[in-house]
Design an enzyme around this catalytic site. Structure first.
Site, short mmCIF file in Angstrom:
data_model
loop_
_atom_site.label_atom_id
_atom_site.label_comp_id
_atom_site.label_asym_id
_atom_site.label_seq_id
_atom_site.Cartn_x
_atom_site.Cartn_y
_atom_site.Cartn_z
N PHE A 39 0.80 -1.06 0.22
CA PHE A 39 -0.01 0.01 0.00
C PHE A 39 0.76 1.42 -0.01
O PHE A 39 1.81 1.27 1.01
CB PHE A 39 -0.84 0.07 1.27
CG PHE A 39 -1.88 -1.01 1.56
CD1 PHE A 39 -3.31 -0.99 1.10
CD2 PHE A 39 -1.51 -2.32 1.85
CE1 PHE A 39 -4.09 -1.78 1.08
CE2 PHE A 39 -2.38 -3.17 1.86
CZ PHE A 39 -3.79 -3.07 1.62
N ASP A 40 0.41 2.27 -0.70
CA ASP A 40 0.82 3.65 -0.54
C ASP A 40 0.26 4.11 0.69
O ASP A 40 -0.58 3.52 1.20
CB ASP A 40 0.57 4.57 -1.79
CG ASP A 40 0.85 6.19 -1.52
OD1 ASP A 40 2.15 6.33 -1.17
OD2 ASP A 40 -0.09 6.73 -1.69
N PHE A 41 0.79 5.29 1.20
CA PHE A 41 0.24 5.70 2.47
C PHE A 41 -0.67 6.91 2.27
O PHE A 41 -1.66 7.02 2.36
CB PHE A 41 1.51 6.19 3.41
CG PHE A 41 1.00 6.51 4.90
CD1 PHE A 41 0.23 5.48 5.50
CD2 PHE A 41 1.38 7.68 5.51
CE1 PHE A 41 -0.12 5.91 6.91
CE2 PHE A 41 1.21 8.17 6.64
CZ PHE A 41 0.25 6.95 7.55
N ASP A 42 0.09 8.10 1.92
CA ASP A 42 -0.80 9.47 1.81
C ASP A 42 -1.94 9.34 0.81
O ASP A 42 -1.38 8.76 -0.51
CB ASP A 42 0.23 10.61 1.43
CG ASP A 42 0.89 11.07 2.62
OD1 ASP A 42 0.19 11.31 3.63
OD2 ASP A 42 2.06 10.91 2.60
#
Length: 264
Positions: A39-42
């Site tokens: 997953f990416d975060f922001d």
């Protein structure tokens, strides 16, 4: 061209089963073989749009004496902050980073939000047996600060921060480094992100690139990067995984392994 046959995105109210049904057979088979989800975060797990834009709105007038539309300010989010600032002014990039981070740290906890249902989706993906990882271009300090606000840290087996690689998204190196640490294979992995940089990095790494259209980027910019799968809402993710595992009920794989919310 990979990702080009994904078709028109289903509406937000569509189920994960509907999303799965629209995919090409080859993509469905790859989903059924998954054992790792990154997953990416922001913009994917947490909503930092107001935090980011507020920090830019403070920084550019203060350092450069200019104001720019929000869509211009966030167009390179997903790249390391220094690279973003070098686009605005190469000679003052370091000062821009310093002032931005000063503002960002001050207002971080009051402006960051968790996307509704994100933690539950992550927990369900883990409990279905998938290995999970975080891949972000953000600093370790601020990413961990955000993760701890919402008790997200235990939900990832590995985290890759800006400091962990020499190259960054849209280069595939951070995605590949996460897979190296988690002992994952690209052909059995997916990367979920909201920006074109995430999709490009995922495709270059050879993993399934899944677009998270609940983030701040314009839909057409994300779709132009060629994702393999398109999700309109975070709630579609666990539904998609449930539909995928239901379709291979007689096969061995992640569905047969239960994982708790512990992080190595």
């Amino acid at each position: 061209m990979r990702g080009a046959s994904v078709g028109a995105p289903r509406p937000e109210t569509a189920s994960g089963a509907d999303v799965l049904a629209d995919l090409p057979e080859k993509t469905r088979r790859r989903l059924e073989a998954l054992d790792t989800v990154l997953f990416d975060f922001d913009g994917t797990v947490v909503n930092t749009v107001e935090l980011i834009t507020a920090s830019f709105r403070y920084t550019l007038p203060k350092v450069l004496g200019i104001t720019l539309p929000d869509e211009v300010l966030i167009q390179n989010v997903g790249m390391p902050l220094l690279q973003q600032m070098q686009i605005f002014d190469p000679e003052k990039a370091d000062e821009l980073v310093r002032v931005y981070r000063e503002h960002n740290r001050r207002y971080h906890d009051s402006l960051i939000e968790e996307f509704p249902g994100a933690r539950e989706a992550l927990l369900e993906v883990r409990q279905a047996g998938y290995k999970t990882g975080l891949v972000t271009s953000k600093s370790r300090e601020l990413t961990l600060r955000g993760m701890r606000l919402f008790d997200l840290e235990p939900l990832f087996d590995v985290c890759i921060f800006c400091e962990d690689t020499t190259k960054h998204k849209p280069n595939p190196e951070p995605v590949l480094e996460a897979l190296r640490r988690i002992e994952g294979e690209p052909r059995r992995s997916a990367f979920i992100g909201d920006s074109p940089h995430d999709i490009t990095a995922g495709r270059a790494a050879g993993v399934l690139a899944i677009a998270a259209l609940w983030g701040p980027f314009p839909r057409q910019r994300v779709l132009a990067a060629g994702p393999d799968v398109v999700l309109q809402s975070v709630g579609q993710l666990p539904e998609l995984m449930r539909s995928t595992t239901a379709g291979r009920a007689n096969a061995s794989g992640p569905a047969s392994r239960q994982r708790g919310p512990s992080r190595s």
